[in-house]
Motif scaffolding. Structure first.
Motif, short mmCIF file in Angstrom:
data_model
loop_
_atom_site.label_atom_id
_atom_site.label_comp_id
_atom_site.label_asym_id
_atom_site.label_seq_id
_atom_site.Cartn_x
_atom_site.Cartn_y
_atom_site.Cartn_z
N ALA A 3 0.83 -1.21 0.00
CA ALA A 3 0.00 0.00 0.00
C ALA A 3 0.86 1.26 0.00
O ALA A 3 0.53 2.25 -0.67
N LYS A 4 1.95 1.22 0.76
CA LYS A 4 2.84 2.38 0.83
C LYS A 4 3.47 2.67 -0.52
O LYS A 4 3.56 3.83 -0.96
N TYR B 194 1.00 6.77 -6.72
CA TYR B 194 -0.24 7.49 -7.01
C TYR B 194 -0.73 8.17 -5.73
O TYR B 194 -1.59 7.64 -5.01
N PRO B 195 -0.20 9.35 -5.41
CA PRO B 195 -0.55 10.05 -4.15
C PRO B 195 -2.05 10.26 -3.95
O PRO B 195 -2.54 10.13 -2.83
N SER C 100 -4.47 8.38 -4.48
CA SER C 100 -5.15 7.15 -4.07
C SER C 100 -4.74 6.68 -2.70
O SER C 100 -5.11 5.58 -2.29
N ALA C 101 -3.98 7.47 -1.95
CA ALA C 101 -3.43 7.02 -0.66
C ALA C 101 -4.54 6.63 0.32
O ALA C 101 -4.47 5.59 0.96
N GLN C 102 -5.57 7.46 0.42
CA GLN C 102 -6.65 7.19 1.36
C GLN C 102 -7.42 5.93 0.99
O GLN C 102 -7.77 5.10 1.84
N ILE C 103 -7.70 5.78 -0.31
CA ILE C 103 -8.44 4.59 -0.77
C ILE C 103 -7.63 3.33 -0.53
O ILE C 103 -8.15 2.32 -0.03
N VAL C 104 -6.35 3.38 -0.89
CA VAL C 104 -5.49 2.21 -0.72
C VAL C 104 -5.37 1.85 0.76
O VAL C 104 -5.46 0.68 1.15
N SER C 105 -5.20 2.86 1.61
CA SER C 105 -5.06 2.61 3.05
C SER C 105 -6.32 1.97 3.61
O SER C 105 -6.24 1.00 4.38
#
Length: 374
Positions: free
Chosen positions: A178-179, A185-186, A188-193
């Motif tokens: 995820a990191k 893709y900054p 998408s950070a919240q979605i991936v987390s």
């Protein structure tokens, strides 16, 4: 009675650090060995162990309770295990040849040295034990031994390693992926987390749930698919219908409530009754699909219990009507009439009666069918 005070050095610190070869027999020889190790490594607890053995020897000699008392040191090997224990066993034999003791008092500095007590008792009885703990660091060696032993167990036991190493490793792996994705893709950070957190919770929760209730979902799934593919397809399809119906009713609950009570539910209980009434048809439909798959599977297998599943299928309308009546007449905001209740009860009675008659007839036919085929 002859008593041997026996100091034990399982990992051969005396040999490695001070050049002392075991066995060492006699007070003077043991005192010399203890001094050598103390000079070589003042912090080594094995020197304290041998000093304690000499002190105990002096106390027993002074009391005069035994005919003869002797003190000795036996040493093992740095490779603690079979090799060191074999050396200790051979050295103990040498000591007992020179001093045939009737009993022994082992003196150790921790749990590791005490592992050879069974070897000692196979040769001579243990009448007492003495553990030496350095005051500046009580229990350190024992604690370290327990930690090392536990780590070895984790690495060797598949079940323990799954929980202690496997699950944390999976969590770290998912968060690492995820990191990397969030760096690439900054936005998408919240979605991936959130996705990774949900997957981790699902995996960990599912694993502990299955272990707690002793479930084997993968094994059960393989068994179900291998024994009855049609039944499995029916169950999955029925579950999807139920799930889709549950979601649809939840999303359209307000419009359903408008049609049933003429407005938005005023309490959670009323909303729940409306939800159950609307979900009822999807539930019965999904259940019917599941039972249909089972009927087809048993028919192809020529199973004599097929009549039981057919009877269950025929009783579904009665089951649907019972839930429908209960949810309607439990809701005080829905207008009800005696005719509706009477008609519903008659429908349930007629369906149950027909289901029982048909199931009895089917059971007799299946018995004839089974007798003819056998």
């Amino acid at each position: 009675m002859k008593i041997l005070v026996l100091a034990i050095d399982r990992d051969d610190d005396f040999g490695v650090k001070a050049g002392v070869k075991g066995p060492v027999i006699g007070r003077d020889s043991c005192l010399d060995a203890a001094v050598k190790l103390s000079l070589a490594d003042p912090e080594d607890s094995d020197a304290n162990t041998l000093f304690a053995a000499i002190k105990l020897y002096d106390e027993l000699k002074k009391k005069g309770e035994f005919d003869e008392v002797e003190v000795a040191l036996i040493t093992g090997h740095p490779n603690v295990g079979v090799e060191s224990d074999l050396r200790l066993s051979k050295q103990l034999d040498e000591v007992l040849k020179k001093f045939p003791a009737d009993g022994v008092i082992p003196v150790t500095d921790g749990a590791e040295d005490e592992q050879i007590f069974p070897i000692i008792t196979s040769k001579v009885p243990i009448i007492s034990t003495r553990r030496v703990v350095v005051k500046q660091s009580p229990g350190i060696e024992t604690t370290w031994y327990i930690i090392v032993r536990y780590l070895k167990e984790m690495m060797s036991d598949p079940e323990v390693s799954k929980v202690v190493l496997g699950i944390p490793g999976l969590i770290v792996l998912l968060y690492g992926i995820a990191k990397i994705i969030s760096i690439k893709y900054p936005p998408s950070a919240q979605i991936v987390s959130s996705t990774v957190t949900g997957v981790v919770m699902l995996i960990v929760g599912g694993y502990f749930f299955s272990k707690g209730f002793r479930l084997k979902p993968i094994t059960s799934l393989v068994r179900i698919v291998s024994r009855g593919l049609i039944t499995f397809i029916g169950v999955v399809t029925g579950f999807i219908v139920m799930l889709g119906g549950a979601i649809n009713v939840y999303l359209t609950l307000e419009s359903i409530a408008e049609n049933m009570i003429g407005g938005i539910p005023t309490s959670e209980l009323i909303a729940f009754l409306i939800y159950l009434n609307a979900f009822n048809k999807y539930f019965i439909l999904g259940l019917g699909i599941m039972i249909s798959g089972k009927i087809i599977q048993e028919y192809l297998r020529r199973d004599p219990h097929i009549w039981y599943y057919i009877a269950s299928f025929l009783m579904l309308p009665a089951f649907w009507k019972v839930i429908d009546l209960m949810t309607i007449y439990s809701n005080p905001l829905i207008k009800k009439s005696p005719e509706t209740l009477i008609a519903g009860v008659l429908l349930v009675l007629i369906d149950l009666t027909l289901s029982i008659i048909i199931s009895i007839k089917l059971r007799e036919e299946v018995k004839k069918w089974s007798s003819a085929s056998s």
